[in-house]
Design a protein around this motif. Structure first.
Motif, PDB file in Angstrom:
ATOM      1  N   GLY A   1       0.789  -1.223   0.000  1.00 31.94           N
ATOM      2  CA  GLY A   1       0.000   0.000   0.000  1.00 31.94           C
ATOM      3  C   GLY A   1       0.822   1.274   0.000  1.00 31.94           C
ATOM      4  N   ASP A   2       2.166   1.186   0.044  1.00 33.51           N
ATOM      5  CA  ASP A   2       3.001   2.388   0.057  1.00 33.51           C
ATOM      6  C   ASP A   2       2.996   3.057  -1.308  1.00 33.51           C
ATOM      7  OD1 ASP A   2       3.666   2.111   2.654  1.00 33.51           O
ATOM      8  OD2 ASP A   2       5.662   1.253   2.321  1.00 33.51           O
ATOM      9  N   THR A   3       3.051   4.390  -1.272  1.00 32.84           N
ATOM     10  CA  THR A   3       3.249   5.173  -2.490  1.00 32.84           C
ATOM     11  C   THR A   3       4.710   5.627  -2.548  1.00 32.84           C
ATOM     12  OG1 THR A   3       2.691   7.273  -1.408  1.00 32.84           O
ATOM     13  CG2 THR A   3       0.872   5.990  -2.341  1.00 32.84           C
ATOM     14  N   GLY A   4       5.054   6.322  -3.613  1.00 28.60           N
ATOM     15  CA  GLY A   4       6.423   6.807  -3.755  1.00 28.60           C
ATOM     16  C   GLY A   4       6.820   7.769  -2.642  1.00 28.60           C
ATOM     17  N   TRP A   5       5.830   8.528  -2.119  1.00 24.92           N
ATOM     18  CA  TRP A   5       6.141   9.456  -1.027  1.00 24.92           C
ATOM     19  C   TRP A   5       6.651   8.719   0.219  1.00 24.92           C
ATOM     20  CZ3 TRP A   5       6.532  14.384  -2.127  1.00 24.92           C
ATOM     21  CH2 TRP A   5       5.777  14.936  -3.157  1.00 24.92           C
ATOM     22  N   ASP A   6       6.201   7.482   0.401  1.00 22.76           N
ATOM     23  CA  ASP A   6       6.553   6.738   1.610  1.00 22.76           C
ATOM     24  C   ASP A   6       7.942   6.111   1.548  1.00 22.76           C
ATOM     25  OD1 ASP A   6       4.015   7.190   2.795  1.00 22.76           O
ATOM     26  OD2 ASP A   6       3.176   5.642   1.485  1.00 22.76           O
ATOM     27  N   VAL A   7       8.477   5.901   0.359  1.00 23.62           N
ATOM     28  CA  VAL A   7       9.746   5.174   0.236  1.00 23.62           C
ATOM     29  C   VAL A   7      10.871   6.029  -0.326  1.00 23.62           C
ATOM     30  CG1 VAL A   7       8.564   2.970  -0.043  1.00 23.62           C
ATOM     31  CG2 VAL A   7       9.157   4.307  -2.075  1.00 23.62           C
ATOM     32  N   PHE A   8      10.582   7.240  -0.779  1.00 22.02           N
ATOM     33  CA  PHE A   8      11.633   8.065  -1.378  1.00 22.02           C
ATOM     34  C   PHE A   8      12.504   8.696  -0.287  1.00 22.02           C
ATOM     35  CE2 PHE A   8      13.178  12.272  -2.557  1.00 22.02           C
ATOM     36  CZ  PHE A   8      13.924  11.970  -3.682  1.00 22.02           C
TER      37      PHE A   8
END
Length: 852
Positions: A574-581
């Motif tokens: 469920g993570d988006t790019g905002w969560d892993v960048f």
């Protein structure tokens, strides 16, 4: 020859006498004794510069004249004179006094009879102590000897090889004179006791005085007929032999123990030197006894070597041996610097003689420590085989952890006369040299730091150096410390741009480069809105390079920019790019000593927190833009006025909250902490100061950004608030999208209606009107649903903020308490939640009590 080499000198001498005379050992006893005296003699002028022998002669003259009190007083005055440096030729003064007191009418044979006593002395050891000033001859080799298997080297080192007290192959037979006891029932004579006492002084059992193992002392057999006074004096004198045994046993057991280390061997050598001086005194006493025996046989003169005189002459040696025995007991089980500390502790006495004795021993003991220290602070070399030095090295540590883990202080080995600050500086000096050589690959050009190790000071210099800890010793340490540390910092700053990398961390990982961060976020928005599993690092790296070229970041050093990179964190469902960048900064080489893996993980945690907070600001900006752009368009839909007003109010609350949080994080946390860090770095005297200041900076940022374990509940509440902002953006976007679609459909319906009326037809048919009403009804149902969602969202947001404020108010950190005041500046939340009123009152009460 090999068999002969293994025999003791007295056995070889006895064999030589037998071969020359052709007689048996029993028949050549007299010649053997004469040969021993000849070998032990050194025919030299009787007037010798030997202060001790002259003083002993004066004592004997006083004792012969029955002036025991004067002899004791003379001994005390002479001991005090030895501690003074006023007279340089003390022996000359004493010899003059002795010459004046002699009767010129006496025959000159008297001088010859004492020729052995004032013969040429044995060469004095360069390191022997200032007392025990005897210059005696060796004891006869026929005396019983202690069985100590030592080689020539060890005997020479201890200074006892020239003495006949100890042989190389065990004890010799006891002389016949001792085997012949007194007639049955007759009282033992004092001369026999004197002979026994001289043996006991050497740790050898006599005929009447023997070691009692159960009581651990020398005792006279109770069956031996002896008056009480002589028995008491003999017991007092025998204590000297017990003290000698105690010291000797320690040196024998430790001298050959390599694990005892260099410091321990130096301690044993100092004890050997003291025993050597003691043996010289015994040789003088024994020579006197031999001379008096010859006079007694030839002239019938009574012996003047009595027990009482022995008691006087051995007073000083007994005091010194007591000190040595106590020192040996105290030093049991110690080695290295710990042993030096034990010796140093015994030097704290008011007796100048004992203080000089301990100071001399300390000079010998501390000499290896000074050796270690010089090689460490000038060459960075640490050859501590037996772990005696207070700097320890771990050979298993790799180069990248050299500064942090390879070298450490072995606190138990820090001598008590070296302070902890001095020990820390010593550690840093050698560590800096090794860091330059092994990590920076800098061989330290000449003239930059102290030259290679100089010749090590002598034990005397070591003793003087360690007695002036705040002067000469401190000066040596400070000079090496400041020069080495300054050179290391210069290398890190000039060759490896340490300060530039530190500023780069602030600009990029702590979001200090505002234009770059804003532009990067704009460019990344489409990518990061996607699912995290669909991102590719090379695409994000390209966007990063675009943001660098388009902002002031392009003017940074290429060395800095090439280390800047993109990093994707571990992806959860469920993570988006905002969560892993995340941004990343590569460090290696010497600067990795400051920016360790732990430090970089802290930087990443702080970056993720700041990036999320910056994203909230970015989202609220988009929300405000949407409200401003759609406000006029939706005026024609009055049924939405309530929801739009609610959106404006909720957005204003969120904007105020995020602005206050951003102010707190940017100025109160980052800027203030960074200013303290930069000031400390500019004033740092060594690399440890920089590392410590950097660690304090990161710890402060982690704590005040609520990222530590103590503020976990606060961080959870703050993340919940951030989630509410994201949800509010989604809800408002959905509201505006559906409202604009409805507005577009209504405008199209009205346009068709006007167009048909203009053509003279009915505006709408019944079917179209029914369809329009149905669609409007569906929109109103959706509108009611959105109104409910907004109401729930607003209620949930305010509840989370209220809980967050309560946690802030109850925090022990005053900066967080002040943050709660700013977040609720108009007391809106305080009016809604009674817990805030109680917390506020308690906080104000605590502050008032602190002010009072």
């Amino acid at each position: 020859m090999a068999a002969l080499d293994q025999k003791s000198p007295n056995v070889l001498l006895q064999s030589l006498c037998c071969r020359i005379t052709g007689k048996s050992e029993a028949e050549v006893a007299h010649q053997f004794q004469y040969a021993v005296r000849v070998i032990g003699s050194n025919y030299a002028p009787t007037i010798e510069r030997d202060e001790f022998l002259v003083s002993e002669k004066i004592k004997k003259e006083l004792m012969k004249q029955r002036r025991e009190a004067d002899a004791v007083r003379f001994s005390e005055l002479h001991r005090k004179l030895q501690t003074q440096g006023v007279l340089k030729q003390k022996w000359s003064v004493l010899y003059l006094l002795l010459s004046l007191c002699e009767d010129p009418r006496k025959p000159s044979s008297r001088v010859g009879s004492y020729g052995a006593l004032f013969a040429q002395p044995l060469p004095r050891d360069a390191h022997s102590t200032p007392f025990y000033c005897a210059r005696p001859q060796s004891l006869p080799l026929s005396y019983p000897e202690r069985g100590v298997a030592q080689n020539n080297t060890s005997m020479g080192t201890s200074g006892i090889s020239s003495l006949g007290v100890y042989s190389l192959n065990g004890p010799s037979p006891t002389p016949q004179s001792l085997l012949i006891g007194p007639p049955r029932g007759a009282e033992i004579g004092e001369v026999a006791l004197v002979r026994d006492i001289l043996y006991v002084f050497q740790g050898i059992d006599g005929k009447f005085i023997k070691m009692s193992s159960p009581e651990n002392c020398y005792k006279i057999d109770s069956k031996v007929p002896l008056c009480k006074s002589l028995r008491d004096i003999s017991s007092r004198l025998a204590e000297l032999g017990w003290l000698h045994n105690k010291v000797r046993k320690y040196t024998d057991s430790r001298s050959l123990d390599r694990a005892f280390g260099l410091v321990g061997q130096s301690f044993c050598a100092s004890l050997h030197q003291e025993l050597k001086e003691y043996y010289r005194l015994l040789s003088v006493l024994h020579s006197q006894l031999q001379v008096e025996d010859e006079q007694a046989m030839s002239l019938g003169v009574d012996s003047t070597l009595t027990l009482r005189r022995l008691l006087i002459w051995t007073y000083d040696p007994k005091v010194r041996l007591k000190t040595l025995a106590a020192l040996v007991d105290f030093c049991q089980g110690r080695k290295g610097g710990e042993l030096a500390s034990a010796v140093h502790a015994y030097g704290k006495t008011g007796d100048p003689n004992m203080r000089a004795l301990v100071q001399h021993i300390l000079g010998l003991v501390s000499h290896p420590i000074l050796n270690f220290l010089y090689r460490w602070i000038y060459d960075g070399e640490l050859e501590d085989t037996y772990h005696e030095f207070f700097v320890a090295s771990d050979p298993t540590v790799k180069t990248d952890r050299l500064w942090h883990d390879k070298y450490s202080l072995r606190k138990s080995m820090i001598p008590s006369f070296i302070t902890m600050d001095q020990a820390r500086k010593v550690l840093l000096i050698g560590k800096s040299i090794n860091f330059l050589h092994q990590v920076c690959h800098d061989r330290t050009p000449s003239g930059k730091i102290p030259p290679a190790s100089k010749a090590v000071d002598s034990p005397k210099d070591a003793a003087e150096l360690f007695t002036d800890l705040e002067g000469a010793f401190q000066g040596k340490i400070d000079a090496a410390y400041f020069d080495t540390s300054k050179y290391l910092l210069d290398v890190l700053n000039k060759n490896y741009q340490l300060l530039e990398h530190l500023q780069a961390m602030r600009r990029y990982l702590l979001l200090g480069q505002g234009d770059f961060i804003r532009h990067l976020m704009d460019l990344l928005k489409p990518e990061l809105a996607r699912a995290a599993t669909t991102l590719y690092q090379h695409n994000l790296t390209g966007i990063l390079e675009t943001a660098v070229r388009a902002t002031n970041a392009q003017f940074d050093s290429p060395e800095i920019l090439k280390r800047l990179d993109v990093r994707l964190l571990e992806v959860s469902p469920g993570d988006t790019g905002w969560d892993v960048f995340s941004l990343d900064y590569h460090v290696e080489g010497p600067i990795a000593t400051v920016f360790t893996r732990e430090c970089m993980s802290h930087y990443l945690r702080v970056f993720n927190f700041l990036w999320r907070a910056k994203r909230m600001e970015y989202i609220l900006t988009d929300i405000w833009k949407g409200q401003m752009c759609n406000a006029k368009l939706l005026k024609t839909m009055p049924e939405l006025s309530g929801e739009l007003h609610q959106c404006h109010i909720l957005a204003s609350e969120m904007v105020h909250f995020i602005h206050q949080m951003q102010y707190y994080i940017t100025f109160e946390v980052l800027e203030c902490s960074w200013d303290e860090l930069w000031n400390k770095v500019q004033q740092a005297q060594d690399l440890d100061h920089i590392i410590a200041a950097h660690d304090v900076f990161l710890d402060t940022v982690i704590t005040r950004c609520l990222l530590d374990t103590n503020n976990r509940s606060l961080l959870n509440q703050l993340r919940a608030i951030f989630d509410q902002i994201i949800e509010f953006q989604t809800t408002q976007d959905s509201l505006y999208r559906s409202a604009l679609e409805e507005l577009q459909l209504r405008m199209q319906f009205e346009e068709r209606k006007r167009q048909r009326e203009k053509e003279g037809e009915w505006g709408v048919t019944a079917e179209e009107e029914a369809a329009e009403n149905k669609r409007i009804q569906e929109f109103q149902e959706f509108h009611a649903k959105m109104r409910s969602e907004l109401r729930i969202l607003s209620y949930s947001y305010q509840g989370i903020v209220q809980q967050f404020l309560v946690l802030l108010m109850t925090s022990s950190d005053e900066s967080l308490q002040f943050l709660s005041f700013r977040l609720d500046f108009n007391e809106h939340y305080k009016a809604r939640d009674p817990r805030l009123r109680n917390s506020l009152g308690a906080t104000r009460g605590r502050r008032s009590s602190n002010i009072l």
